[in-house]
Enzyme design. Structure first.
Site, mmCIF file in Angstrom:
data_model
loop_
_atom_site.group_PDB
_atom_site.id
_atom_site.type_symbol
_atom_site.label_atom_id
_atom_site.label_comp_id
_atom_site.label_asym_id
_atom_site.label_seq_id
_atom_site.Cartn_x
_atom_site.Cartn_y
_atom_site.Cartn_z
ATOM 1 N N ASP A 52 53.962 -33.841 -52.189
ATOM 2 C CA ASP A 52 54.032 -35.435 -52.571
ATOM 3 C C ASP A 52 54.848 -35.957 -51.707
ATOM 4 O OD1 ASP A 52 52.102 -35.110 -54.553
ATOM 5 O OD2 ASP A 52 53.969 -35.453 -55.155
ATOM 6 N N GLY A 53 55.482 -36.120 -51.042
ATOM 7 C CA GLY A 53 56.491 -36.471 -50.485
ATOM 8 C C GLY A 53 56.346 -37.005 -49.126
ATOM 9 N N GLU A 126 56.688 -47.066 -55.457
ATOM 10 C CA GLU A 126 57.174 -47.911 -56.149
ATOM 11 C C GLU A 126 58.265 -48.885 -54.685
ATOM 12 O OE1 GLU A 126 59.270 -44.952 -54.679
ATOM 13 O OE2 GLU A 126 58.935 -44.300 -57.252
ATOM 14 N N TYR A 167 59.752 -41.649 -59.734
ATOM 15 C CA TYR A 167 60.943 -42.535 -60.205
ATOM 16 C C TYR A 167 60.935 -43.178 -61.342
ATOM 17 C CZ TYR A 167 65.531 -44.592 -59.125
ATOM 18 O OH TYR A 167 66.567 -44.876 -59.446
ATOM 19 N N SER A 170 61.050 -40.781 -64.574
ATOM 20 C CA SER A 170 62.255 -40.834 -64.734
ATOM 21 C C SER A 170 63.765 -41.573 -65.460
ATOM 22 C CB SER A 170 63.199 -40.336 -64.176
ATOM 23 O OG SER A 170 62.587 -39.399 -63.240
ATOM 24 N N ALA A 189 69.122 -48.238 -65.414
ATOM 25 C CA ALA A 189 70.621 -48.122 -66.174
ATOM 26 C C ALA A 189 71.426 -49.985 -66.905
ATOM 27 C CB ALA A 189 71.951 -47.633 -65.524
HETATM 28 P P1 NAP Z 1 61.934 -35.789 -53.066
HETATM 29 O O1 NAP Z 1 63.162 -35.904 -53.355
HETATM 30 O O2 NAP Z 1 61.758 -34.789 -52.471
HETATM 31 O O3 NAP Z 1 60.700 -35.835 -54.461
HETATM 32 C C1 NAP Z 1 60.978 -35.959 -55.720
HETATM 33 C C2 NAP Z 1 59.803 -35.611 -56.978
HETATM 34 O O4 NAP Z 1 59.104 -36.691 -56.801
HETATM 35 C C3 NAP Z 1 59.362 -34.741 -56.003
HETATM 36 O O5 NAP Z 1 59.268 -32.756 -56.450
HETATM 37 C C4 NAP Z 1 57.933 -35.091 -55.717
HETATM 38 O O6 NAP Z 1 56.979 -34.303 -55.689
HETATM 39 C C5 NAP Z 1 57.568 -35.821 -56.453
HETATM 40 N N1 NAP Z 1 56.544 -36.938 -56.235
HETATM 41 C C6 NAP Z 1 56.415 -37.637 -55.560
HETATM 42 N N2 NAP Z 1 55.406 -39.263 -56.011
HETATM 43 C C7 NAP Z 1 55.030 -38.286 -57.032
HETATM 44 C C8 NAP Z 1 53.983 -39.415 -58.217
HETATM 45 N N3 NAP Z 1 53.551 -40.225 -57.597
HETATM 46 N N4 NAP Z 1 53.888 -38.700 -59.188
HETATM 47 C C9 NAP Z 1 55.132 -37.879 -59.215
HETATM 48 N N5 NAP Z 1 55.602 -36.947 -58.498
HETATM 49 C C10 NAP Z 1 55.756 -37.476 -57.228
HETATM 50 O O7 NAP Z 1 61.595 -36.592 -52.726
HETATM 51 P P2 NAP Z 1 60.080 -37.305 -51.779
HETATM 52 O O8 NAP Z 1 59.778 -36.243 -51.568
HETATM 53 O O9 NAP Z 1 60.103 -38.534 -50.772
HETATM 54 O O10 NAP Z 1 59.155 -38.663 -52.799
HETATM 55 C C11 NAP Z 1 59.780 -39.473 -52.951
HETATM 56 C C12 NAP Z 1 59.682 -39.764 -54.598
HETATM 57 O O11 NAP Z 1 61.031 -39.386 -55.563
HETATM 58 C C13 NAP Z 1 60.429 -41.443 -54.753
HETATM 59 O O12 NAP Z 1 58.947 -42.636 -54.540
HETATM 60 C C14 NAP Z 1 60.762 -42.126 -56.161
HETATM 61 O O13 NAP Z 1 59.333 -42.166 -57.060
HETATM 62 C C15 NAP Z 1 61.260 -40.606 -56.477
HETATM 63 N N6 NAP Z 1 62.568 -40.428 -56.837
HETATM 64 C C16 NAP Z 1 62.388 -40.183 -58.071
HETATM 65 C C17 NAP Z 1 63.793 -40.345 -58.413
HETATM 66 C C18 NAP Z 1 64.018 -39.268 -59.953
HETATM 67 O O14 NAP Z 1 63.089 -39.630 -60.717
HETATM 68 N N7 NAP Z 1 65.316 -39.866 -60.388
HETATM 69 C C19 NAP Z 1 64.916 -40.759 -58.349
HETATM 70 C C20 NAP Z 1 63.989 -40.844 -56.496
HETATM 71 C C21 NAP Z 1 63.741 -41.646 -56.210
HETATM 72 P P3 NAP Z 1 57.097 -33.119 -54.435
HETATM 73 O O15 NAP Z 1 57.350 -31.460 -55.173
HETATM 74 O O16 NAP Z 1 55.429 -31.953 -54.735
HETATM 75 O O17 NAP Z 1 57.267 -33.274 -52.832
#
Ligand code: NAP
Length: 269
Positions: A52-53, A126, A167, A170, A189
């Site tokens: 997804d990234g 987002e 995000y 979470s 938070a």
């Molecule tokens: P990453 O740290 O490699 O990925 C975060 C995880 O989010 C990966 O497992 C990714 O899937 C998954 N993901 C991305 N879009 C998704 C969606 N629409 N639905 C479900 N899971 C999804 O960073 P990245 O791959 O560049 O992703 C950036 C995204 O990370 C941001 O858009 C944000 O949504 C998310 N994020 C989450 C947190 C948290 O959950 N605390 C904090 C910061 C950012 P893959 O394994 O297939 O790449």
């Protein structure tokens, strides 16, 4: 007959590179033309190899093209990325037969107004607004210019339906069925005490609404971080940030009617 022009976007892991090569050979063999450059007028299909990234980076790099995208999942979760590498032959056959539908996804836009000018960011998942890593940020939040709350905490995450499983999830936000085109604001938070009080749950807004976020100047006028799908830009002297669902939609190719909630079940439960 005019052959269809396709473009491959891949991440740089060894696994993805190997799958990309295999994919390229099979696409050419099936009669499709693989181009080295993406052209919004000419390219009929984008193949995205990675997780997804990788898809999120493709969207930023190619400026959220309307061109249909097939996701080949070599990543970890692959919520957007529908096709597994061992199903590439079948995918090419189904595509050439026209056996697919397009699933449009809304994007979210943030317009950042500062003393130095106006800057725009777009996200498929987002846009989050945060403060300095070690201090709470204080933000005035309005919906359609009507003041709603003074937020204090780590920040605010505003997600699309597609981003509701990222995000937002979470943060305790709701998973949104993609048939509902809503904007979701989830607190990151939030402090809730007699000193500071704001909504502790996420809120859902109709697609026509706009959120306005302004730093509370009586607390600080420091740097605000605007985070869009993992990308980050820091701004000084922010006057306001307007966030809404964008007119820009992206289109994912879907080959068979896998139900959205079956996917949620298989990825999260
Ligand atoms: P990453 O740290 O490699 O990925 C975060 C995880 O989010 C990966 O497992 C990714 O899937 C998954 N993901 C991305 N879009 C998704 C969606 N629409 N639905 C479900 N899971 C999804 O960073 P990245 O791959 O560049 O992703 C950036 C995204 O990370 C941001 O858009 C944000 O949504 C998310 N994020 C989450 C947190 C948290 O959950 N605390 C904090 C910061 C950012 P893959 O394994 O297939 O790449």
């Amino acid at each position: 007959m005019n052959k269809k022009k396709v473009f491959i976007y891949s991440n740089i892991t060894e696994k993805s590179r190997l799958i990309e090569q295999d994919l390229r050979n099979k696409l050419v063999k099936s009669g499709l033309r693989v181009y080295e450059e993406f052209d919004p007028q000419e390219t009929e299909l984008i193949l995205c190899v990675g997780g997804d990234g990788t898809l999120l980076r493709l969207m930023q790099d190619l400026n959220f093209p309307e061109t249909p995208v097939v996701g080949i999942n070599t990543g970890h979760l692959g919520f957007f990325q529908e096709v597994l590498p061992d199903k590439i032959d079948d995918m090419i056959y189904q595509y050439n037969q026209g056996h697919y539908t397009l699933q449009p996804f809304s994007t979210v836009t943030g317009i950042v107004k500062t003393d130095a000018g106006e800057f725009t960011h777009t996200g498929l998942n987002e846009i989050a607004v945060k403060g300095a890593p070690t201090f709470p940020v204080h933000l005035n939040v309005s919906i359609n210019d009507s003041f709603i709350e003074r937020f204090s905490g780590d920040g605010i995450c505003v997600s699309t339906p597609a981003g509701s499983t990222a995000y937002n999830y979470s943060l305790g936000g709701s998973i949104v069925d993609p048939r509902l085109n809503v904007l979701q604001m989830a607190p990151i938070a939030p402090i809730n005490s007699t000193a500071y009080r704001s909504f502790t749950s996420s809120i859902l807004l109709p697609e026509s609404d706009t959120l306005t976020i302004q730093p509370c100047l009586e607390y600080d006028d420091d740097v605000l971080s605007v985070v869009y799908d993992g990308g980050l830009t820091e701004y000084k002297n922010v006057r306001e940030i307007k966030i809404s669902l964008s007119q820009k939609k992206v289109n994912m190719v879907r080959f068979k009617g896998q139900h959205f909630w079956d996917k949620c079940k298989s990825k999260f439960l």
